[in-house]
Write a protein that holds these residues in place. Sequence first.
Motif, PDB file in Angstrom:
ATOM      1  N   LYS A   1       0.842  -1.187   0.000  1.00  0.00           N
ATOM      2  CA  LYS A   1       0.000   0.000   0.000  1.00  0.00           C
ATOM      3  C   LYS A   1       0.876   1.236   0.000  1.00  0.00           C
ATOM      4  CE  LYS A   1      -0.934   0.214   4.973  1.00  0.00           C
ATOM      5  NZ  LYS A   1      -2.001   0.227   5.967  1.00  0.00           N
ATOM      6  N   LEU A   2       0.348   2.297  -0.575  1.00  0.00           N
ATOM      7  CA  LEU A   2       1.018   3.578  -0.626  1.00  0.00           C
ATOM      8  C   LEU A   2       0.491   4.430   0.525  1.00  0.00           C
ATOM      9  CD1 LEU A   2       2.797   5.705  -2.056  1.00  0.00           C
ATOM     10  CD2 LEU A   2       0.777   6.270  -3.442  1.00  0.00           C
ATOM     11  N   VAL A   3       1.391   4.940   1.342  1.00  0.00           N
ATOM     12  CA  VAL A   3       1.018   5.794   2.473  1.00  0.00           C
ATOM     13  C   VAL A   3       1.625   7.169   2.214  1.00  0.00           C
ATOM     14  CG1 VAL A   3       1.162   6.151   4.963  1.00  0.00           C
ATOM     15  CG2 VAL A   3       0.971   3.826   4.050  1.00  0.00           C
ATOM     16  N   MET A   4       0.754   8.174   2.128  1.00  0.00           N
ATOM     17  CA  MET A   4       1.185   9.547   1.858  1.00  0.00           C
ATOM     18  C   MET A   4       0.808  10.439   3.028  1.00  0.00           C
ATOM     19  SD  MET A   4      -0.266   9.661  -2.037  1.00  0.00           S
ATOM     20  CE  MET A   4      -1.768   8.810  -1.531  1.00  0.00           C
ATOM     21  N   ARG A   5       1.755  11.295   3.446  1.00  0.00           N
ATOM     22  CA  ARG A   5       1.457  12.259   4.504  1.00  0.00           C
ATOM     23  C   ARG A   5       1.555  13.668   3.937  1.00  0.00           C
ATOM     24  NH1 ARG A   5       4.483  11.547   9.996  1.00  0.00           N
ATOM     25  NH2 ARG A   5       6.284  11.732   8.642  1.00  0.00           N
ATOM     26  N   PHE A   6       0.574  14.470   4.312  1.00  0.00           N
ATOM     27  CA  PHE A   6       0.475  15.839   3.818  1.00  0.00           C
ATOM     28  C   PHE A   6       0.602  16.826   4.968  1.00  0.00           C
ATOM     29  CE2 PHE A   6      -1.771  13.139   0.897  1.00  0.00           C
ATOM     30  CZ  PHE A   6      -1.429  13.625  -0.348  1.00  0.00           C
ATOM     31  N   LEU A   7       1.186  17.987   4.662  1.00  0.00           N
ATOM     32  CA  LEU A   7       1.240  19.078   5.619  1.00  0.00           C
ATOM     33  C   LEU A   7      -0.123  19.750   5.678  1.00  0.00           C
ATOM     34  CD1 LEU A   7       4.553  20.671   4.286  1.00  0.00           C
ATOM     35  CD2 LEU A   7       4.315  19.204   6.307  1.00  0.00           C
ATOM     36  N   THR A   8      -0.504  20.235   6.844  1.00  0.00           N
ATOM     37  CA  THR A   8      -1.742  21.001   6.979  1.00  0.00           C
ATOM     38  C   THR A   8      -1.396  22.414   7.416  1.00  0.00           C
ATOM     39  OG1 THR A   8      -2.125  20.499   9.309  1.00  0.00           O
ATOM     40  CG2 THR A   8      -2.965  18.898   7.692  1.00  0.00           C
ATOM     41  N   SER A   9      -2.397  23.272   7.426  1.00  0.00           N
ATOM     42  CA  SER A   9      -2.155  24.661   7.811  1.00  0.00           C
ATOM     43  C   SER A   9      -1.933  24.823   9.311  1.00  0.00           C
ATOM     44  CB  SER A   9      -3.292  25.558   7.321  1.00  0.00           C
ATOM     45  OG  SER A   9      -4.530  25.088   7.794  1.00  0.00           O
ATOM     46  N   ILE A  10      -2.087  23.746  10.077  1.00  0.00           N
ATOM     47  CA  ILE A  10      -1.772  23.777  11.507  1.00  0.00           C
ATOM     48  C   ILE A  10      -0.402  23.138  11.680  1.00  0.00           C
ATOM     49  CG2 ILE A  10      -2.416  22.981  13.809  1.00  0.00           C
ATOM     50  CD1 ILE A  10      -5.313  22.936  12.867  1.00  0.00           C
ATOM     51  N   GLU A  11       0.564  23.921  12.123  1.00  0.00           N
ATOM     52  CA  GLU A  11       1.935  23.423  12.246  1.00  0.00           C
ATOM     53  C   GLU A  11       2.004  22.190  13.138  1.00  0.00           C
ATOM     54  OE1 GLU A  11       6.314  24.967  13.628  1.00  0.00           O
ATOM     55  OE2 GLU A  11       4.847  26.434  12.958  1.00  0.00           O
ATOM     56  N   GLY A  12       2.717  21.176  12.673  1.00  0.00           N
ATOM     57  CA  GLY A  12       2.882  19.947  13.436  1.00  0.00           C
ATOM     58  C   GLY A  12       1.772  18.939  13.252  1.00  0.00           C
ATOM     59  N   LYS A  13       0.735  19.278  12.488  1.00  0.00           N
ATOM     60  CA  LYS A  13      -0.373  18.355  12.219  1.00  0.00           C
ATOM     61  C   LYS A  13      -0.288  17.891  10.773  1.00  0.00           C
ATOM     62  CE  LYS A  13      -2.538  18.767  16.173  1.00  0.00           C
ATOM     63  NZ  LYS A  13      -2.854  17.682  17.064  1.00  0.00           N
ATOM     64  N   TYR A  14      -0.492  16.582  10.584  1.00  0.00           N
ATOM     65  CA  TYR A  14      -0.400  15.990   9.265  1.00  0.00           C
ATOM     66  C   TYR A  14      -1.670  15.213   8.945  1.00  0.00           C
ATOM     67  CZ  TYR A  14       4.432  16.978  10.399  1.00  0.00           C
ATOM     68  OH  TYR A  14       5.578  17.612  10.779  1.00  0.00           O
ATOM     69  N   PHE A  15      -1.912  15.049   7.655  1.00  0.00           N
ATOM     70  CA  PHE A  15      -3.028  14.253   7.162  1.00  0.00           C
ATOM     71  C   PHE A  15      -2.425  13.064   6.424  1.00  0.00           C
ATOM     72  CE2 PHE A  15      -5.933  13.180   3.650  1.00  0.00           C
ATOM     73  CZ  PHE A  15      -7.099  12.942   4.356  1.00  0.00           C
ATOM     74  N   THR A  16      -2.887  11.858   6.739  1.00  0.00           N
ATOM     75  CA  THR A  16      -2.367  10.648   6.108  1.00  0.00           C
ATOM     76  C   THR A  16      -3.435  10.036   5.210  1.00  0.00           C
ATOM     77  OG1 THR A  16      -0.962  10.208   8.034  1.00  0.00           O
ATOM     78  CG2 THR A  16      -1.379   8.367   6.535  1.00  0.00           C
ATOM     79  N   LEU A  17      -3.015   9.674   4.005  1.00  0.00           N
ATOM     80  CA  LEU A  17      -3.887   9.032   3.036  1.00  0.00           C
ATOM     81  C   LEU A  17      -3.209   7.744   2.584  1.00  0.00           C
ATOM     82  CD1 LEU A  17      -6.389   9.106   1.155  1.00  0.00           C
ATOM     83  CD2 LEU A  17      -4.991  10.420  -0.450  1.00  0.00           C
TER      84      LEU A  17
END
Length: 78
Positions: free
Chosen positions: A3-19
């Motif tokens: 599986k492909l796991v991608m992490r994205f930066l969010t506009s809240i510093e230190g918080k990430y979104f994983t897809l």
Amino acid sequence: MHKLVMRFLTSIEGKYFTLSVDDIKTDGDGAPTITEAEVNTLMDLVVSKNIFLSTSSDLIGKKDAKVVTTDTSSFEVA
């Protein structure tokens, strides 16, 4: 399984979104064939379209990506 796991930066510093994307494409031997360029293109598209709702606010950039491979072993139980 791969599986492909991608992490994205969010506009809240230190918080990430994983897809995660399960069952990515593989070659005849079962090795993943997704390329770095394809992953970057996909991640750029996700950020530019802003189609995912995140509790950590909007996605603003790419953090990292990896292919995760899992093996399963079954046991006979009596």
